[in-house]
Design an enzyme around this catalytic site. Structure first.
Site, PDB file in Angstrom:
ATOM      1  N   TYR A 219       0.800  -1.233   0.000  1.00  0.00           N
ATOM      2  CA  TYR A 219       0.000   0.000   0.000  1.00  0.00           C
ATOM      3  C   TYR A 219       0.833   1.282   0.000  1.00  0.00           C
ATOM      4  O   TYR A 219       0.271   2.369  -0.005  1.00  0.00           O
ATOM      5  CB  TYR A 219      -0.937   0.001   1.215  1.00  0.00           C
ATOM      6  CG  TYR A 219      -2.218  -0.775   0.959  1.00  0.00           C
ATOM      7  CD1 TYR A 219      -2.195  -2.153   0.761  1.00  0.00           C
ATOM      8  CD2 TYR A 219      -3.445  -0.123   0.910  1.00  0.00           C
ATOM      9  CE1 TYR A 219      -3.361  -2.863   0.516  1.00  0.00           C
ATOM     10  CE2 TYR A 219      -4.624  -0.827   0.674  1.00  0.00           C
ATOM     11  CZ  TYR A 219      -4.573  -2.187   0.473  1.00  0.00           C
ATOM     12  OH  TYR A 219      -5.726  -2.882   0.235  1.00  0.00           O
TER      13      TYR A 219
ATOM     14  N   LYS B 298       2.540 -15.551   2.498  1.00  0.00           N
ATOM     15  CA  LYS B 298       2.813 -16.371   1.302  1.00  0.00           C
ATOM     16  C   LYS B 298       4.312 -16.650   1.328  1.00  0.00           C
ATOM     17  O   LYS B 298       5.055 -16.381   0.373  1.00  0.00           O
ATOM     18  CB  LYS B 298       2.364 -15.601   0.050  1.00  0.00           C
ATOM     19  CG  LYS B 298       2.420 -16.388  -1.244  1.00  0.00           C
ATOM     20  CD  LYS B 298       1.369 -17.492  -1.349  1.00  0.00           C
ATOM     21  CE  LYS B 298       1.605 -18.312  -2.617  1.00  0.00           C
ATOM     22  NZ  LYS B 298       0.735 -19.506  -2.682  1.00  0.00           N
TER      23      LYS B 298
ATOM     24  N   ASP C  25      -3.444 -18.655   0.371  1.00  0.00           N
ATOM     25  CA  ASP C  25      -4.382 -19.387  -0.495  1.00  0.00           C
ATOM     26  C   ASP C  25      -5.143 -20.441   0.312  1.00  0.00           C
ATOM     27  O   ASP C  25      -6.371 -20.542   0.250  1.00  0.00           O
ATOM     28  CB  ASP C  25      -3.670 -19.992  -1.722  1.00  0.00           C
ATOM     29  CG  ASP C  25      -2.352 -20.708  -1.391  1.00  0.00           C
ATOM     30  OD1 ASP C  25      -1.911 -20.650  -0.221  1.00  0.00           O
ATOM     31  OD2 ASP C  25      -1.758 -21.318  -2.304  1.00  0.00           O
TER      32      ASP C  25
ATOM     33  N   ASP D 123      -6.775  -7.093   3.736  1.00  0.00           N
ATOM     34  CA  ASP D 123      -7.867  -6.459   2.998  1.00  0.00           C
ATOM     35  C   ASP D 123      -8.751  -7.532   2.363  1.00  0.00           C
ATOM     36  O   ASP D 123      -9.981  -7.519   2.493  1.00  0.00           O
ATOM     37  CB  ASP D 123      -7.276  -5.535   1.915  1.00  0.00           C
ATOM     38  CG  ASP D 123      -8.356  -4.903   1.063  1.00  0.00           C
ATOM     39  OD1 ASP D 123      -9.328  -4.382   1.629  1.00  0.00           O
ATOM     40  OD2 ASP D 123      -8.230  -4.953  -0.180  1.00  0.00           O
TER      41      ASP D 123
ATOM     42  N   ASP E 101     -12.812  -9.182   3.796  1.00  0.00           N
ATOM     43  CA  ASP E 101     -14.069  -9.232   3.033  1.00  0.00           C
ATOM     44  C   ASP E 101     -14.635 -10.651   3.035  1.00  0.00           C
ATOM     45  O   ASP E 101     -15.846 -10.859   3.198  1.00  0.00           O
ATOM     46  CB  ASP E 101     -13.843  -8.798   1.567  1.00  0.00           C
ATOM     47  CG  ASP E 101     -14.112  -7.308   1.315  1.00  0.00           C
ATOM     48  OD1 ASP E 101     -13.758  -6.497   2.194  1.00  0.00           O
ATOM     49  OD2 ASP E 101     -14.654  -6.963   0.251  1.00  0.00           O
TER      50      ASP E 101
HETATM   51  C1  IPM Z   1     -10.713  -1.086   2.801  1.00  0.00           C
HETATM   52  C2  IPM Z   1     -10.686  -0.613   1.372  1.00  0.00           C
HETATM   53  C3  IPM Z   1      -9.456   0.242   1.127  1.00  0.00           C
HETATM   54  C4  IPM Z   1      -8.238  -0.647   1.343  1.00  0.00           C
HETATM   55  C5  IPM Z   1      -9.352   0.909  -0.258  1.00  0.00           C
HETATM   56  C6  IPM Z   1     -10.592   1.661  -0.611  1.00  0.00           C
HETATM   57  C7  IPM Z   1      -8.149   1.813  -0.310  1.00  0.00           C
HETATM   58  O1  IPM Z   1     -10.763  -1.688   0.494  1.00  0.00           O
HETATM   59  O2  IPM Z   1     -10.699  -0.251   3.721  1.00  0.00           O
HETATM   60  O3  IPM Z   1     -10.793  -2.303   3.018  1.00  0.00           O
HETATM   61  O4  IPM Z   1      -7.823  -1.377   0.441  1.00  0.00           O
HETATM   62  O5  IPM Z   1      -7.686  -0.590   2.441  1.00  0.00           O
HETATM   63 MN    MN Z   2     -11.217  -3.600   1.461  1.00  0.00          MN
END
Ligand code: IPM
Ligand code: MN
Ligand code: NAD
Length: 349
Positions: A135, A186, A219, A243, A247
């Site tokens: 990042y 990884k 993975d 990240d 999700d």
């Molecule tokens: C999150 C988002 C951000 C990230 C993006 C929008 C920069 O996906 O907060 O999870 O990747 O950190």
């Molecule tokens: Mn995200």
């Protein structure tokens, strides 16, 4: 007196932050917390209108004058370069050195899981490194737009950066009675960063003999979070892997509409945001689930030393799901605003 900045941002951001702000105000009133809430107009509209993302002075004031900020989401199809997200969201994470991205994924109501036979005890907390990795924007491109184009993106991992996030994960596990910390990497391919993370993990973990340490390749971890998410308690990982996996874990425990996060550096200013994004596909329709943003309210109250108020908000989240006062993603028919109003009413008694 507590001061919290509200940054709605783009898409569904202002909708969910509007509902969350109502809940926060009600929780504060119910628990005798003197609270000031200020709206900050930082978003794609402002960037497109004024050509400004966030000024240095605004960033300093947000960090210096407030105890915390709540951010909806940033990201707008009209800003394909995402400059405003880089400057505002990443700018605040990096600028305030918020090295912990704390992402709890708890299965509040088993019926919300898409898994066939979910374990009701599923409760995994991610410690995502938040200031390094892929990042940092180190890299570049060459011969852009030609068939010879070259693009590089460097993953930056410092001993100091890895050490402090790994310590945060073990410290949290010890403080909350959790018995397993899992490192995700990884290291079978990314030998340089993998080696650093594994050495630090072993060294720091040795100081916690009561906590089981294990390591998973990313993975296999993506697979295992679906197969047996209940096995995991605290996960520590790099910025990008955190990240992606947060999700995934959010969906396993009820969806993005439910998952909050905190960008933290213990003892300092903090930034709370849902794990989800600006959801342009549903923006402006009043159907965005505000519960992730409300979960951020709970994390923010905890940060403000208001544990009881935070617990009351958590209870309210579960109650809204159990009573079916939810947006369509959770099977209900309520609007974003109606969910917020219902919760605020309940908190006011
Ligand atoms: C999150 C988002 C951000 C990230 C993006 C929008 C920069 O996906 O907060 O999870 O990747 O950190
Ligand atoms: Mn995200
Ligand atoms: P997203 O999280 O915005 O949406 C993914 C899917 O989940 C969509 O179908 C959306 O409708 C649904 N969804 C998300 N939040 C929801 C909610 N509260 N209630 C109901 N449904 C919800 O991910 P995306 O589509 O990949 O990203 C859209 C934009 O958001 C992009 O510009 C991205 O960069 C940005 N983004 C910002 C943040 C942030 O600011 N914290 C986080 C993630 C993505």
């Amino acid at each position: 007196m507590a001061r919290v900045a509200l940054i709605g941002g783009d898409g569904i951001g202002p909708e969910v932050i509007g509902a969350a702000a109502e809940v926060l105000a009600a929780a504060a009133a119910g628990h005798g917390l003197d609270l000031t809430l200020d709206h900050w107009d930082l978003n794609a509209d402002r960037f497109l209108r004024e050509g400004v993302t966030i000024t240095d002075e605004e960033r300093d004031r947000l960090i210096g004058d407030y105890d915390a900020a709540l951010l909806g989401a940033l990201g707008d199809p009209r800003v394909p370069g995402n400059e405003h997200t880089r400057d505002i969201l990443l700018g605040l994470r990096f600028g305030a050195d918020l090295y912990i991205n704390f992402r709890p994924c708890k299965l509040l109501v088993p019926a919300l899981s898409p898994l066939k036979d979910p374990d009701p005890a599923t409760d995994v907390v991610f410690f995502r490194e938040n200031t390094e990795g892929l990042y940092v924007g180190v890299g570049g491109s060459f011969k852009r737009g030609t068939p010879d184009e070259i693009a590089t993106e460097q993953s930056v991992n410092t001993w100091k950066g890895v050490d402090r996030i790994v310590r945060a994960a073990f410290g949290y596990a010890a403080a909350t009675g959790r018995e397993r910390v899992t490192l995700v990497d990884k290291a079978n391919v990314l030998l340089h960063e993998g080696g650093l993370w594994r050495r630090v993990f072993a060294e720091v973990g040795a100081g916690y003999p009561g906590i089981v340490r294990d390591a998973m390749y990313v993975d296999a971890m993506a697979m295992d979070l679906v197969r047996r998410p209940e096995r995991y308690e605290v996960v520590v990982t790099s910025n990008l892997f955190g990240d992606i996996l947060s999700d995934l874990a959010a969906q396993v425990t009820g969806g993005l509409g439910l998952a909050p996060s905190g960008n933290l550096n213990p003892g300092s200013w903090a930034l709370f945001e849902p794990v989800h994004g600006s959801a342009p596909d549903i923006a402006g329709r009043g159907i965005a689930n505000p519960l992730a943003a409300v979960g951020c309210v709970s994390l923010a109250l905890e940060h403000l030393g208001q544990g009881e108020a935070a617990a009351a908000v958590d209870e309210c989240i579960v109650a809204s799901i159990r009573e079916g006062v939810t947006t369509p993603d959770l099977g209900g028919r309520a609007t974003t605003r109606a969910v917020g109003e219902w919760m605020a009413g309940r908190l006011r008694g």
